[in-house]
Design a protein around this motif. Sequence first.
Motif, short mmCIF file in Angstrom:
data_model
loop_
_atom_site.label_atom_id
_atom_site.label_comp_id
_atom_site.label_asym_id
_atom_site.label_seq_id
_atom_site.Cartn_x
_atom_site.Cartn_y
_atom_site.Cartn_z
N GLN A 1 58.44 -71.24 6.73
CA GLN A 1 58.75 -70.76 8.08
C GLN A 1 57.85 -69.59 8.47
N PHE A 2 57.32 -68.90 7.48
CA PHE A 2 56.51 -67.72 7.72
C PHE A 2 55.02 -67.96 7.45
N ASP A 3 54.61 -69.24 7.37
CA ASP A 3 53.25 -69.55 6.97
C ASP A 3 52.16 -68.82 7.75
N PRO A 4 52.15 -68.86 9.08
CA PRO A 4 51.03 -68.20 9.77
C PRO A 4 50.93 -66.71 9.42
N GLU A 5 52.04 -66.02 9.44
CA GLU A 5 52.03 -64.60 9.12
C GLU A 5 51.68 -64.36 7.65
N ARG A 6 52.26 -65.18 6.77
CA ARG A 6 52.01 -65.03 5.33
C ARG A 6 50.54 -65.26 5.01
N TRP A 7 49.95 -66.33 5.56
CA TRP A 7 48.53 -66.60 5.29
C TRP A 7 47.65 -65.48 5.81
N HIS A 8 47.97 -64.94 6.98
CA HIS A 8 47.19 -63.83 7.53
C HIS A 8 47.28 -62.61 6.61
N LEU A 9 48.47 -62.26 6.18
CA LEU A 9 48.65 -61.09 5.31
C LEU A 9 47.98 -61.28 3.95
N GLU A 10 48.09 -62.49 3.40
CA GLU A 10 47.43 -62.76 2.12
C GLU A 10 45.92 -62.64 2.26
N HIS A 11 45.39 -63.15 3.36
CA HIS A 11 43.94 -63.06 3.61
C HIS A 11 43.51 -61.60 3.72
N GLU A 12 44.27 -60.82 4.49
CA GLU A 12 43.95 -59.39 4.66
C GLU A 12 44.02 -58.66 3.32
N ALA A 13 45.05 -58.95 2.53
CA ALA A 13 45.20 -58.29 1.23
C ALA A 13 44.04 -58.65 0.31
N THR A 14 43.64 -59.92 0.32
CA THR A 14 42.52 -60.35 -0.51
C THR A 14 41.23 -59.66 -0.09
N GLN A 15 41.00 -59.56 1.21
CA GLN A 15 39.80 -58.86 1.69
C GLN A 15 39.81 -57.40 1.27
N SER A 16 40.96 -56.76 1.36
CA SER A 16 41.06 -55.35 0.96
C SER A 16 40.80 -55.18 -0.53
N MET A 17 41.37 -56.07 -1.35
CA MET A 17 41.16 -55.96 -2.79
C MET A 17 39.71 -56.26 -3.15
N ASN A 18 39.08 -57.18 -2.44
CA ASN A 18 37.65 -57.45 -2.68
C ASN A 18 36.79 -56.24 -2.30
N ALA A 19 37.17 -55.57 -1.21
CA ALA A 19 36.43 -54.37 -0.80
C ALA A 19 36.57 -53.27 -1.84
N ILE A 20 37.75 -53.12 -2.40
CA ILE A 20 37.96 -52.12 -3.45
C ILE A 20 37.14 -52.49 -4.69
N ALA A 21 37.18 -53.76 -5.06
CA ALA A 21 36.44 -54.23 -6.24
C ALA A 21 34.94 -54.04 -6.07
N ALA A 22 34.45 -54.12 -4.84
CA ALA A 22 33.02 -53.97 -4.57
C ALA A 22 32.54 -52.54 -4.79
N LEU A 23 33.46 -51.61 -4.97
CA LEU A 23 33.08 -50.22 -5.17
C LEU A 23 32.59 -49.93 -6.58
#
Length: 88
Positions: free
Chosen positions: A23-45
């Motif tokens: 029921q929460f797929d659109p919001e969940r996918w968006h948040l998971e994508h944002e979290a993954t991008q943030s963790m990748n940005a941290i890892a790139a440091l």
Amino acid sequence: MNSLKTALYAYASEHRILSARNQFDPERWHLEHEATQSMNAIAALGEEGKRLSRRLEEQYNALSSIYEEAAFLAGLSIGLELGALGHG
């Protein structure tokens, strides 16, 4: 959790939680994508960033498990209370 709660939790996980989560797929996918991008940005440091990113992911997963179990137990508690009301 005792064995009955464990069995019910396994059933809920396999048969109920995924359909409820959909029921929460659109919001969940968006948040998971944002979290993954943030963790990748941290890892790139660098190495420290990679270590922190892995640690953050582990902590997030542990918190997610706690929240899911707490939500299940709350729902089970409400169900048991409603069941007791129906038999009283």
